[in-house]
Design a protein around this motif. Structure first.
Motif: not given
Length: 430
Positions: A360-376
């Protein structure tokens, strides 16, 4: 679990005599030099903890948490935690049974039950908030479901819970199964505690038959040759699978392993372990090489693994070298072993909604950021679960001290409190 191991005999040396005082009926001796006075007798030391065994217990607890977090089947081969913990508990039990058996059993039960009552109270409150009724649960057989609630008070059997408990707060619908399921360890531990006086008596009269009997029993009840239905069957199977490890703890305490040449014990243990792997290779299930699902393989592999660990047991009074850097964490985990085991699964599940907040954080709204969180995601879970476990140690860990009749402590990591030096504190008068 919270067990302390001690080394040494625990007996005091004979009182020192009146050195330097000549006896009246002994003639004086003429020497060119005065005879040196005998060295004073060393003060009797207090029995200390065996830090090697403490280290093994800490490793076993960490491995349990990692296994339940990542689900890696190969961890059951890399380090069979359950077998190791039962062996360490068996060694302590053998030492304690120098005292009257009933007092020892009562002490073990008293140490175990209060932390379990605190855990069970939380679980039952959450279950009742979901409107679960054990008498109406089709898996609990009506009135018997109500009767089986007593296992939350004294876990001699399996505590009841619904497989699908429903979502409550941040916990998913399977939270009850994940949380209550590991209580089988406490049930097995109590079975071994009550059986220990008889097992130790048998072991000291017929060591080899008693040591190998659990492997034979596992070959009967753990392979499908004889099937005992229900939770009784599960309890008997657990008793058989880990009984050899518990009795190996007796052998370690009595010094039996040290009297056998190391190459003999290691060679025989390796053969038993090889048999365990061979059996597992022919009985792989949906979990692959998860020995927890293959009783015969688990019994053989754990037995051989524990033999080697205890054969090389160095009996450290303190952790050597770089291991000393972990001394406080090892002490903490041993003093709060029951708390860690009881609460770690619930804390693992509590990490998921916390990490989900990151999306929900503003800087996590991009697909790249969400994908990075998914992988870790699992790495974040691993990093977060330890502070949550620490929080539970602070919140309910002190209950273990009450069970042991000790002064409650919030963070018993062995750190010594600094005492103020004389003259450096308090009011001064000019």
């Amino acid at each position: 679990m919270t067990h302390g191991y001690t080394t040494g005999t625990g007996t005091s040396p004979e009182p020192a005599g009146p050195y330097g005082t000549p006896y009246a009926d002994v003639p004086p001796q003429h020497t060119t030099e005065p005879a040196p006075e005998p060295a004073p007798a060393p003060a009797p030391g207090k029995p200390g903890r065996d830090r090697y065994l403490d280290l093994l217990r800490s490793i076993a607890l960490v491995r349990v948490v990692v296994y339940h977090l990542f689900g890696w089947a190969w961890l059951s081969v890399l380090f069979p935690s359950m077998g190791v913990m039962f062996a360490l508990a068996g060694s302590l039990m053998a030492r304690s049974l120098k005292r009257p058996a009933w007092g020892v059993i009562r002490g073990r039960v008293r140490r175990l039950l209060p932390p379990m009552w605190a855990f069970g109270a939380v679980v039952l409150v959450l279950l009742f908030l979901t409107h679960w009724s054990p008498s109406k649960d089709p898996d609990q057989d009506g009135v018997w479901g109500l009767v089986s609630l007593v296992n939350y008070v004294f876990p001699f059997g399996a505590p009841p819970y619904p497989v699908d408990a429903g979502v409550i707060g941040p916990l998913e619908s399977t939270w009850a199964e994940e949380t209550v399921g590991p209580l089988w360890y406490l049930r097995a531990y109590l079975w071994f505690v009550f059986a220990s006086p008889l097992l130790l008596w048998l072991f000291r009269r017929a060591p080899w038959p008693t040591l190998l009997a659990p492997l034979g029993l596992t070959a009967v009840v753990g392979t499908g040759l004889v099937t005992i239905p229900g939770e009784l069957g599960n309890a008997v199977t657990d008793f058989a699978v880990y009984g050899g490890c518990w009795i190996l703890g007796f052998a370690h305490h009595d010094g039996m392993l040290k009297r056998i040449p190391r190459y003999v014990t290691v060679s025989c243990a390796s053969l038993v372990m090889a048999f365990g792997l061979w059996w597992a290779s022919n009985h792989l299930g949906s979990s692959g090489w998860d020995l927890n699902d293959i009783p015969m393989a688990d019994a053989a592999w754990s037995f051989g693994f524990v033999v080697i660990l205890l054969q090389y047991s160095p009996s450290w009074s303190e952790l050597p070298g770089r291991l000393a850097n972990w001394d406080k964490l090892v002490t903490l985990s041993n003093n709060r072993a029951v708390t860690i085991y009881l609460w770690h699964n619930m804390m693992i599940m509590a990490t998921f909604p916390i990490i989900d907040l990151l999306y929900r954080l503003p800087f996590m709204q991009s697909e790249k950021a969400a994908s990075a969180l998914d992988s870790t995601y699992t790495l974040w879970t691993f990093a977060l679960v330890w502070p949550l476990i620490g929080l539970m140690i602070l919140t309910v860990g002190w209950v273990e001290d009450l069970g042991a009749k000790r002064r409650p402590r919030l963070w018993p990591n062995g750190a010594k409190r600094k005492r103020p030096q004389p003259g450096t504190s308090g009011s001064r008068r000019g």
